[in-house]
Design an enzyme around this catalytic site. Structure first.
Site, PDB file in Angstrom:
ATOM      1  N   LYS A  41       0.816  -1.184   0.000  1.00 22.57           N
ATOM      2  CA  LYS A  41       0.000   0.000   0.000  1.00 22.57           C
ATOM      3  C   LYS A  41       0.859   1.247   0.000  1.00 22.57           C
ATOM      4  CE  LYS A  41      -3.634  -2.117   2.766  1.00 22.57           C
ATOM      5  NZ  LYS A  41      -4.322  -2.103   4.055  1.00 22.57           N
ATOM      6  N   GLU A  97       8.497   1.687  -5.378  1.00 22.94           N
ATOM      7  CA  GLU A  97       8.418   1.314  -3.961  1.00 22.94           C
ATOM      8  C   GLU A  97       8.481   2.558  -3.093  1.00 22.94           C
ATOM      9  OE1 GLU A  97       7.871  -0.830  -1.765  1.00 22.94           O
ATOM     10  OE2 GLU A  97       8.770  -2.759  -2.135  1.00 22.94           O
ATOM     11  N   ASP A  98       7.906   2.470  -1.897  1.00 21.27           N
ATOM     12  CA  ASP A  98       8.026   3.578  -0.953  1.00 21.27           C
ATOM     13  C   ASP A  98       9.374   3.549  -0.243  1.00 21.27           C
ATOM     14  OD1 ASP A  98       7.398   1.274   0.496  1.00 21.27           O
ATOM     15  OD2 ASP A  98       5.852   2.220   1.721  1.00 21.27           O
ATOM     16  N   ASP A 101      14.391  -1.533   2.686  1.00 24.11           N
ATOM     17  CA  ASP A 101      15.269  -1.712   3.848  1.00 24.11           C
ATOM     18  C   ASP A 101      16.080  -2.994   3.712  1.00 24.11           C
ATOM     19  OD1 ASP A 101      13.159  -3.450   4.714  1.00 24.11           O
ATOM     20  OD2 ASP A 101      12.340  -1.872   5.963  1.00 24.11           O
ATOM     21  N   LYS A 129      17.007   2.575   3.183  1.00 25.87           N
ATOM     22  CA  LYS A 129      17.719   2.470   4.463  1.00 25.87           C
ATOM     23  C   LYS A 129      18.884   1.503   4.280  1.00 25.87           C
ATOM     24  CE  LYS A 129      13.888   2.933   7.750  1.00 25.87           C
ATOM     25  NZ  LYS A 129      13.187   2.195   8.815  1.00 25.87           N
ATOM     26  N   PHE A 150      12.302   4.765  12.291  1.00 23.62           N
ATOM     27  CA  PHE A 150      10.949   4.376  11.903  1.00 23.62           C
ATOM     28  C   PHE A 150      10.249   5.593  11.315  1.00 23.62           C
ATOM     29  CE2 PHE A 150       6.608   3.050  12.080  1.00 23.62           C
ATOM     30  CZ  PHE A 150       6.683   1.689  11.817  1.00 23.62           C
ATOM     31  N   VAL A 151      10.018   5.557  10.000  1.00 26.78           N
ATOM     32  CA  VAL A 151       9.468   6.722   9.310  1.00 26.78           C
ATOM     33  C   VAL A 151       8.019   6.494   8.891  1.00 26.78           C
ATOM     34  CG1 VAL A 151      11.666   7.667   8.513  1.00 26.78           C
ATOM     35  CG2 VAL A 151      10.518   5.937   7.141  1.00 26.78           C
ATOM     36  N   ASP A 157       3.345   3.908   6.931  1.00 24.65           N
ATOM     37  CA  ASP A 157       2.417   3.937   8.060  1.00 24.65           C
ATOM     38  C   ASP A 157       3.001   3.360   9.337  1.00 24.65           C
ATOM     39  OD1 ASP A 157       0.791   0.931   8.514  1.00 24.65           O
ATOM     40  OD2 ASP A 157       2.240   1.171   6.896  1.00 24.65           O
ATOM     41  N   ARG A 163      -0.191   7.534   6.945  1.00 21.86           N
ATOM     42  CA  ARG A 163       0.124   7.431   5.516  1.00 21.86           C
ATOM     43  C   ARG A 163      -0.115   8.751   4.790  1.00 21.86           C
ATOM     44  NH1 ARG A 163       0.898   2.140   3.820  1.00 21.86           N
ATOM     45  NH2 ARG A 163      -0.219   0.544   4.968  1.00 21.86           N
TER      46      ARG A 163
END
Length: 173
Positions: A41, A97-98, A101, A129, A150-151, A157, A163
């Protein structure tokens, strides 16, 4: 209790970088059509903004994958939750992709997509990351390299919240 979120990348920084990525992609694909695959998502906000800034013809499809199951650690085994609606044969594919990692999901997903016979596959991610990378993944177009924090925001989200933030923020502990 409200989470405290500090801004890591402002809305202006994100917008400016997406515009630059759109120009780079448009130049690289001049005279061609690109088939964007948005990974749901989280990738949807980025993919829509990016597509608006690409000047060559764009088609768009969506895929949802999971490698986490009920765990917080990626298993590295990709489960397709929602597959593509269109075939990839002879298409120039750009995965959107968002964040990347560990790299495990894309390490399994890209060969699966190559089996569908596209002309080529490239990868575009808003965030990376590198400190979390377990498997090397070639990112062809990258928005920002960020520290291991943690973003949230811009599709990312925390328990399905945040989001819709127009910036990238860090949840403070």
């Amino acid at each position: 209790m409200e989470d405290k979120i500090s801004v890591l990348l402002s809305e202006e920084q994100v917008d400016e970088r997406i515009a630059q990525l759109g120009q780079e992609i448009s130049k690289d694909y001049e005279g061609k059509e690109i088939h964007l695959i948005c990974i749901l998502k989280g990738g949807v906000f980025f993919a829509c903004e990016l597509a608006k800034r690409i000047s060559v013809p764009v088609s768009l499809d969506f895929m949802s994958v999971s490698s986490y199951g009920n765990s917080k650690e990626s298993s590295g085994i990709v489960k397709i939750v929602k597959d593509l609606d269109e075939g990839l044969e002879n298409k120039h594919v750009l995965i959107v992709e968002d964040i990347i990692d560990s790299g495990k999901t894309l390490n399994h997903l890209i060969p699966m997509l190559y089996a569908r016979k596209p002309k080529d596959i490239k990868l575009c991610s808003l965030l990376s990351k590198p400190d979390r990378r377990e498997v090397e993944v070639k990112i062809d177009y990258l928005g920002f390299e960020i520290p291991d924090a943690f973003v949230v925001g811009y599709g990312l989200d925390y328990a399905q919240k945040y989001r819709n933030l127009p910036y990238i923020g860090v949840i403070e502990s």
